[in-house]
Design a protein around this motif. Structure first.
Motif, PDB file in Angstrom:
ATOM      1  N   LEU A 180       1.985   1.770  -3.571  1.00 34.85           N
ATOM      2  CA  LEU A 180       0.930   2.243  -4.465  1.00 34.85           C
ATOM      3  C   LEU A 180       0.567   3.696  -4.182  1.00 34.85           C
ATOM      4  O   LEU A 180       0.205   4.439  -5.107  1.00 34.85           O
ATOM      5  CB  LEU A 180      -0.310   1.348  -4.318  1.00 34.85           C
ATOM      6  CG  LEU A 180      -0.135  -0.114  -4.752  1.00 34.85           C
ATOM      7  CD1 LEU A 180      -1.401  -0.895  -4.484  1.00 34.85           C
ATOM      8  CD2 LEU A 180       0.238  -0.205  -6.228  1.00 34.85           C
ATOM      9  N   GLU A 181       0.634   4.123  -2.916  1.00 33.41           N
ATOM     10  CA  GLU A 181       0.270   5.495  -2.561  1.00 33.41           C
ATOM     11  C   GLU A 181       1.449   6.464  -2.649  1.00 33.41           C
ATOM     12  O   GLU A 181       1.294   7.642  -2.287  1.00 33.41           O
ATOM     13  CB  GLU A 181      -0.298   5.515  -1.139  1.00 33.41           C
ATOM     14  CG  GLU A 181      -1.593   4.732  -1.004  1.00 33.41           C
ATOM     15  CD  GLU A 181      -2.093   4.712   0.430  1.00 33.41           C
ATOM     16  OE1 GLU A 181      -1.394   5.295   1.294  1.00 33.41           O
ATOM     17  OE2 GLU A 181      -3.152   4.108   0.685  1.00 33.41           O
ATOM     18  N   HIS A 182       2.617   5.997  -3.116  1.00 33.78           N
ATOM     19  CA  HIS A 182       3.797   6.854  -3.292  1.00 33.78           C
ATOM     20  C   HIS A 182       4.191   7.539  -1.979  1.00 33.78           C
ATOM     21  O   HIS A 182       4.552   8.710  -1.956  1.00 33.78           O
ATOM     22  CB  HIS A 182       3.556   7.906  -4.372  1.00 33.78           C
ATOM     23  CG  HIS A 182       3.172   7.319  -5.707  1.00 33.78           C
ATOM     24  ND1 HIS A 182       4.084   6.742  -6.562  1.00 33.78           N
ATOM     25  CD2 HIS A 182       1.951   7.206  -6.306  1.00 33.78           C
ATOM     26  CE1 HIS A 182       3.452   6.305  -7.649  1.00 33.78           C
ATOM     27  NE2 HIS A 182       2.170   6.564  -7.520  1.00 33.78           N
ATOM     28  N   LYS A 183       4.114   6.788  -0.878  1.00 35.39           N
ATOM     29  CA  LYS A 183       4.472   7.383   0.406  1.00 35.39           C
ATOM     30  C   LYS A 183       5.977   7.593   0.531  1.00 35.39           C
ATOM     31  O   LYS A 183       6.426   8.536   1.180  1.00 35.39           O
ATOM     32  CB  LYS A 183       3.971   6.490   1.555  1.00 35.39           C
ATOM     33  CG  LYS A 183       2.465   6.588   1.778  1.00 35.39           C
ATOM     34  CD  LYS A 183       2.056   5.872   3.046  1.00 35.39           C
ATOM     35  CE  LYS A 183       0.569   6.057   3.315  1.00 35.39           C
ATOM     36  NZ  LYS A 183       0.153   5.370   4.564  1.00 35.39           N
ATOM     37  N   TYR A 184       6.745   6.721  -0.103  1.00 37.89           N
ATOM     38  CA  TYR A 184       8.198   6.894  -0.047  1.00 37.89           C
ATOM     39  C   TYR A 184       8.611   8.177  -0.761  1.00 37.89           C
ATOM     40  O   TYR A 184       9.507   8.897  -0.308  1.00 37.89           O
ATOM     41  CB  TYR A 184       8.895   5.688  -0.674  1.00 37.89           C
ATOM     42  CG  TYR A 184       8.727   4.416   0.115  1.00 37.89           C
ATOM     43  CD1 TYR A 184       9.532   4.154   1.219  1.00 37.89           C
ATOM     44  CD2 TYR A 184       7.764   3.469  -0.229  1.00 37.89           C
ATOM     45  CE1 TYR A 184       9.386   2.991   1.952  1.00 37.89           C
ATOM     46  CE2 TYR A 184       7.611   2.303   0.500  1.00 37.89           C
ATOM     47  CZ  TYR A 184       8.420   2.068   1.586  1.00 37.89           C
ATOM     48  OH  TYR A 184       8.260   0.916   2.317  1.00 37.89           O
ATOM     49  N   GLN A 185       7.951   8.475  -1.875  1.00 38.10           N
ATOM     50  CA  GLN A 185       8.253   9.717  -2.588  1.00 38.10           C
ATOM     51  C   GLN A 185       7.859  10.935  -1.765  1.00 38.10           C
ATOM     52  O   GLN A 185       8.625  11.902  -1.670  1.00 38.10           O
ATOM     53  CB  GLN A 185       7.509   9.719  -3.925  1.00 38.10           C
ATOM     54  CG  GLN A 185       7.704  10.989  -4.734  1.00 38.10           C
ATOM     55  CD  GLN A 185       6.880  10.985  -6.006  1.00 38.10           C
ATOM     56  OE1 GLN A 185       6.203   9.998  -6.294  1.00 38.10           O
ATOM     57  NE2 GLN A 185       6.941  12.056  -6.753  1.00 38.10           N
ATOM     58  N   ASP A 186       6.682  10.893  -1.149  1.00 37.61           N
ATOM     59  CA  ASP A 186       6.256  12.024  -0.322  1.00 37.61           C
ATOM     60  C   ASP A 186       7.186  12.221   0.870  1.00 37.61           C
ATOM     61  O   ASP A 186       7.516  13.355   1.249  1.00 37.61           O
ATOM     62  CB  ASP A 186       4.823  11.796   0.166  1.00 37.61           C
ATOM     63  CG  ASP A 186       3.839  11.705  -0.994  1.00 37.61           C
ATOM     64  OD1 ASP A 186       4.188  12.173  -2.097  1.00 37.61           O
ATOM     65  OD2 ASP A 186       2.738  11.153  -0.798  1.00 37.61           O
ATOM     66  N   PHE A 246       0.831  -1.210   0.000  1.00 35.54           N
ATOM     67  CA  PHE A 246       0.000   0.000   0.000  1.00 35.54           C
ATOM     68  C   PHE A 246       0.862   1.255   0.000  1.00 35.54           C
ATOM     69  O   PHE A 246       0.514   2.260  -0.631  1.00 35.54           O
ATOM     70  CB  PHE A 246      -0.949  -0.021   1.199  1.00 35.54           C
ATOM     71  CG  PHE A 246      -1.970  -1.116   1.133  1.00 35.54           C
ATOM     72  CD1 PHE A 246      -3.099  -0.983   0.341  1.00 35.54           C
ATOM     73  CD2 PHE A 246      -1.796  -2.288   1.848  1.00 35.54           C
ATOM     74  CE1 PHE A 246      -4.046  -1.990   0.275  1.00 35.54           C
ATOM     75  CE2 PHE A 246      -2.736  -3.303   1.776  1.00 35.54           C
ATOM     76  CZ  PHE A 246      -3.866  -3.161   0.988  1.00 35.54           C
ATOM     77  N   ASP A 247       2.008   1.231   0.720  1.00 36.11           N
ATOM     78  CA  ASP A 247       2.896   2.394   0.698  1.00 36.11           C
ATOM     79  C   ASP A 247       3.487   2.624  -0.678  1.00 36.11           C
ATOM     80  O   ASP A 247       3.700   3.768  -1.101  1.00 36.11           O
ATOM     81  CB  ASP A 247       4.020   2.203   1.723  1.00 36.11           C
ATOM     82  CG  ASP A 247       3.501   2.185   3.144  1.00 36.11           C
ATOM     83  OD1 ASP A 247       2.316   2.536   3.335  1.00 36.11           O
ATOM     84  OD2 ASP A 247       4.254   1.805   4.059  1.00 36.11           O
TER      85      ASP A 247
END
Length: 244
Positions: free
Chosen positions: A142-148, A139-140
């Motif tokens: 797919l939601e681009h949390k690493y980029q954010d 899920f992280d």
């Protein structure tokens, strides 16, 4: 004299120590069971002696003495003491020091805390091996949390570098003036006053129910926060139901 008992007397009543009455001068029977006949009482003898050879023939079966106790750490070589002793002996070159260290040995004195015997006790429920690595959260990804997260860290680092540069400039030749201070100053905007009817503007309250003006502000602030979930125009009603 026989004891009176109400009801039917069963065999299990005599075996239960809670129901049985104590007799005069006799201890109560307990339900402890003894170990079997081949059980040996006492503590095991951990001392090491000559064994059967010493008991039967009185032979010289003493164990060889150990130079170091089990668990005791080996002391390190004291190179400072070796150098001092070599200089006192008149040795100067590196080759002479090398031969002196090969023929002489000085050990470093250990502190009382280091001299203690260190024993490592492994717990019985210890699991050996490497812990399982957790799986990658899909899920992280797919939601681009690493980029954010990376963008947020970059933004914070840029702000920190900018503040450092501004401090360096201020500490240098550039100094603050009245114009620069007024340019950075932002006046505090006071909230507009509450609406009152014209005929009640000059009327002041004769009764103050709050202990202090700070208590009055806290009460009104709590009411404004709680009024959003209540019914009514001013938020004095009951709590409204959740809307999907």
């Amino acid at each position: 004299m026989a004891q009176d008992r109400i009801g039917l007397v069963r065999d299990s009543m005599n075996e239960n120590p809670l129901l049985a009455k104590s007799q005069l001068g006799r201890p109560l029977k307990r339900g402890f069971s003894l170990p079997p006949d081949d059980f040996t009482y006492g503590r095991p003898n951990t001392g090491k002696d000559g064994g059967t050879a010493e008991a039967m023939g009185n032979w010289n079966s003493a164990l060889p003495s150990m130079t170091s106790k089990p668990g005791e750490q080996k002391r390190e070589r004291d190179f400072i003491g070796l150098n001092r002793a070599a200089i006192k002996a008149g040795l100067v070159t590196s080759g002479e020091h090398y031969h002196f260290r090969a023929n002489h040995d000085i050990r470093r004195k250990m502190s009382p805390s280091e001299n203690k015997i260190r024993t490592r006790r492994i717990p019985p429920d210890m699991t050996f091996g490497i812990s399982t690595r957790p799986s990658t959260p899909v899920f992280d990804l797919l939601e681009h949390k690493y980029q954010d997260r990376w963008l947020q860290q970059r933004r914070l680092s840029e702000l920190a570098n900018r503040e450092k540069q501004q401090k360096k400039i201020l500490n240098g030749n550039i100094y603050e003036t009245r114009a620069s201070l007024l340019r950075k100053y932002s006046p505090v905007v006071e909230p507009p006053p509450l609406w009152h009817m014209p005929r009640f503007e000059r009327v002041h309250p004769h009764l103050e129910t709050f202990r202090s003006p700070e208590a009055r502000k806290l009460a009104f602030r709590a009411h404004s926060h709680d009024a959003t979930s209540r019914t009514g125009v001013f938020g004095h009603g009951i709590y409204a139901a959740a809307k999907s």
